[in-house]
Design a protein around this motif. Structure first.
Motif, short mmCIF file in Angstrom:
data_model
loop_
_atom_site.label_atom_id
_atom_site.label_comp_id
_atom_site.label_asym_id
_atom_site.label_seq_id
_atom_site.Cartn_x
_atom_site.Cartn_y
_atom_site.Cartn_z
N UNK A 17 -6.29 53.12 6.82
CA UNK A 17 -4.98 53.31 6.17
C UNK A 17 -5.14 53.99 4.79
N UNK A 18 -6.08 53.53 3.95
CA UNK A 18 -6.23 54.22 2.65
C UNK A 18 -6.57 55.71 2.82
N UNK A 19 -7.44 56.02 3.79
CA UNK A 19 -7.78 57.42 4.04
C UNK A 19 -6.54 58.22 4.42
N UNK A 20 -5.73 57.69 5.33
CA UNK A 20 -4.53 58.40 5.78
C UNK A 20 -3.54 58.60 4.63
N UNK A 21 -3.40 57.60 3.78
CA UNK A 21 -2.50 57.75 2.63
C UNK A 21 -3.00 58.87 1.70
N UNK A 22 -4.29 58.88 1.44
CA UNK A 22 -4.86 59.88 0.53
C UNK A 22 -4.76 61.28 1.14
N UNK A 23 -5.14 61.44 2.40
CA UNK A 23 -5.12 62.77 3.02
C UNK A 23 -3.69 63.29 3.13
N UNK A 24 -2.73 62.42 3.37
CA UNK A 24 -1.33 62.87 3.44
C UNK A 24 -0.80 63.26 2.07
N UNK A 25 -1.19 62.54 1.03
CA UNK A 25 -0.78 62.91 -0.32
C UNK A 25 -1.39 64.26 -0.71
N UNK A 26 -2.67 64.43 -0.41
CA UNK A 26 -3.34 65.70 -0.71
C UNK A 26 -2.68 66.84 0.06
N UNK A 27 -2.42 66.63 1.34
CA UNK A 27 -1.81 67.67 2.18
C UNK A 27 -0.43 68.05 1.65
N UNK A 28 0.36 67.06 1.29
CA UNK A 28 1.69 67.31 0.73
C UNK A 28 1.58 68.17 -0.52
N UNK A 29 0.66 67.82 -1.39
CA UNK A 29 0.47 68.57 -2.65
C UNK A 29 -0.01 69.99 -2.38
N UNK A 53 6.91 77.44 5.30
CA UNK A 53 6.39 77.77 6.63
C UNK A 53 7.33 77.34 7.76
N UNK A 54 8.54 76.94 7.44
CA UNK A 54 9.44 76.46 8.49
C UNK A 54 10.07 77.58 9.31
N UNK A 55 10.07 78.79 8.77
CA UNK A 55 10.67 79.90 9.53
C UNK A 55 9.61 80.78 10.19
N UNK A 56 8.36 80.44 10.01
CA UNK A 56 7.27 81.21 10.61
C UNK A 56 6.89 80.58 11.95
N UNK A 57 7.38 81.18 13.02
CA UNK A 57 7.23 80.60 14.37
C UNK A 57 5.78 80.41 14.77
N UNK A 58 4.91 81.38 14.47
CA UNK A 58 3.51 81.25 14.88
C UNK A 58 2.85 80.05 14.20
N UNK A 59 3.19 79.81 12.94
CA UNK A 59 2.62 78.65 12.24
C UNK A 59 3.16 77.36 12.84
N UNK A 60 4.45 77.33 13.14
CA UNK A 60 5.05 76.12 13.71
C UNK A 60 4.43 75.75 15.05
N UNK A 97 0.98 75.74 -2.40
CA UNK A 97 1.02 77.03 -1.71
C UNK A 97 2.40 77.66 -1.80
N UNK A 98 3.43 76.85 -1.69
CA UNK A 98 4.80 77.37 -1.83
C UNK A 98 5.03 77.89 -3.25
N UNK A 99 4.53 77.16 -4.23
CA UNK A 99 4.66 77.57 -5.62
C UNK A 99 3.94 78.90 -5.84
N UNK A 100 2.76 79.04 -5.27
CA UNK A 100 2.01 80.28 -5.37
C UNK A 100 2.76 81.43 -4.67
N UNK A 101 3.37 81.13 -3.55
CA UNK A 101 4.11 82.15 -2.80
C UNK A 101 5.28 82.68 -3.64
N UNK A 126 1.28 85.00 -5.96
CA UNK A 126 -0.10 84.76 -6.37
C UNK A 126 -0.98 84.48 -5.16
N UNK A 127 -2.26 84.25 -5.42
CA UNK A 127 -3.23 83.91 -4.38
C UNK A 127 -2.71 82.72 -3.57
N UNK A 128 -2.90 82.80 -2.26
CA UNK A 128 -2.35 81.78 -1.36
C UNK A 128 -3.44 81.02 -0.63
#
Length: 84
Positions: A2-14, A57-64, A19-23, A27-29
């Motif tokens: 559970x601690x691993x999943x919480x940490x990896x999900x927080x990191x992934x969210x950030x 990335x919600x409108x990019x079909x290949x990524x989805x 990446x959106x901020x960079x977009x 800037x570099x992505x």
């Protein structure tokens, strides 16, 4: 687990937020493979939350399509881990 999943999900969210901020700044992505890779490591909830909150990335079909595949793989792996 559970601690691993919480940490990896927080990191992934950030990472999705960064990446959106960079977009927005043209800037570099972060590569899509990296975004999918950290999602595959267990960050699918953080990724999905970041995608929705940051409208990233919600409108990019290949990524989805690839992301849905990652979600399915993670769910199968989680199911198998929970059975043992």
């Amino acid at each position: 687990m559970i601690p691993f999943l919480l940490i990896i999900n927080l990191i992934t969210f950030c990472v999705f937020g960064f990446d959106k901020w960079q977009a927005k700044k043209n800037q570099w992505r972060i590569s899509e493979n990296t975004l999918l890779g950290i999602s595959l490591l267990g960050g699918i909830i953080g990724a999905a939350s970041g995608m929705m909150l940051f409208n990233h990335k919600v409108s990019k079909k290949s990524f989805l399509v690839k992301f849905i595949l990652v979600v399915l793989i993670d769910l199968v792996l989680l199911y198998r881990l929970m059975r043992h």
